[in-house]
Scaffold this active site. Sequence first.
Site, mmCIF file in Angstrom:
data_model
loop_
_atom_site.group_PDB
_atom_site.id
_atom_site.type_symbol
_atom_site.label_atom_id
_atom_site.label_comp_id
_atom_site.label_asym_id
_atom_site.label_seq_id
_atom_site.Cartn_x
_atom_site.Cartn_y
_atom_site.Cartn_z
ATOM 1 N N GLU A 1 43.850 28.301 17.696
ATOM 2 C CA GLU A 1 43.493 26.978 18.220
ATOM 3 C C GLU A 1 44.715 26.407 18.938
ATOM 4 O O GLU A 1 45.415 25.529 18.434
ATOM 5 C CB GLU A 1 43.022 26.044 17.114
ATOM 6 C CG GLU A 1 42.440 24.748 17.662
ATOM 7 C CD GLU A 1 41.951 23.814 16.579
ATOM 8 O OE1 GLU A 1 41.404 22.757 16.934
ATOM 9 O OE2 GLU A 1 42.120 24.113 15.392
ATOM 10 N N ASP B 1 33.365 20.589 12.638
ATOM 11 C CA ASP B 1 34.085 20.542 11.368
ATOM 12 C C ASP B 1 34.825 19.233 11.143
ATOM 13 O O ASP B 1 35.375 19.008 10.070
ATOM 14 C CB ASP B 1 35.056 21.727 11.249
ATOM 15 C CG ASP B 1 36.112 21.733 12.338
ATOM 16 O OD1 ASP B 1 35.995 20.930 13.281
ATOM 17 O OD2 ASP B 1 37.046 22.545 12.253
#
Length: 305
Positions: free
Chosen positions: A87, A183
């Site tokens: 990420e 999330d």
Amino acid sequence: MQAQGFIRFRLDGQVVDAADLPTFNKQDKHDLDVVVDRLKVRHDDQAAALRQRLAESFETALRLTDGRTAREIAAERGLLIDMHCDESDDPLSRHVEMLAYHTHRLGLQGRVSASHVTSMRTMDNYYFSKLSALVREAGINVIANPLTNSKGDGDSEHYPKYRGVTRIKELKRRSINVAFGHDCCLDPWYPLGTYDMLEVAHMGIHEAQMNSVAEMEGAVDSITYAGAKSMCLDGYGLEPGNYADMVVLAAADRIEAVRLRADRLHVIRRGKVIARTKPADITVSLDGRESKVNFLRADHDHSKH
């Protein structure tokens, strides 16, 4: 563990001190983890010491598990793995490649998901073609997070800017299972969430430039069937013999459901309605006349027939 100096544990998801641990009954099942260390984020001048402490804590955790990482433990117990990795905007990041290697090594095909993987958008096309082939061969699921990643990733002061999400369309074209997740809903990373997966699909269509009808309908697959596949769910889908789990939407087709973020008329779990929502009742007054508005496409508006 207490004799080795550990004073905190996580019991069924809650951190407790050793003195507060209950007496366990062998007939009851619990999840009990050792809290190896707790770290507080500090200023940059202490980053080196923090990295050293983190490395030492990881080594301690490996000793407690006899050198087994989460991958080995998952393989032994038949569990799933969701690895949040790559990420970043770093085109040289290689975490997904290592994940593909260990997935093969441990026979975890189909049980591993790589979430975010936003670094794929900055990789050159040659390496991406190699990496996507490894991901497909390893049976790794990819979980993109359109809302969170589009808001927070790729947020540098330099131009041109990268889109926040991974290469959704390219991964799908290579027959890789791509699910959409959400999330972060109400936290510092993403404080604007409403737990609405249709909103996730809506943003995914925009961020991935999914322009064809098939691609837009595929975005709905990414919040339904693709997610179920990544979780290895049995009995999913509208087929005879499957679980009677479904959401009834106030829309005539998939694209309209995403366009309107349609009302959930009924939420059904194992054949029982567990939630209901009344359709929106919108009235517009213009020139002394009142009209009902529902924003459905004219060919789908049954109220006019």
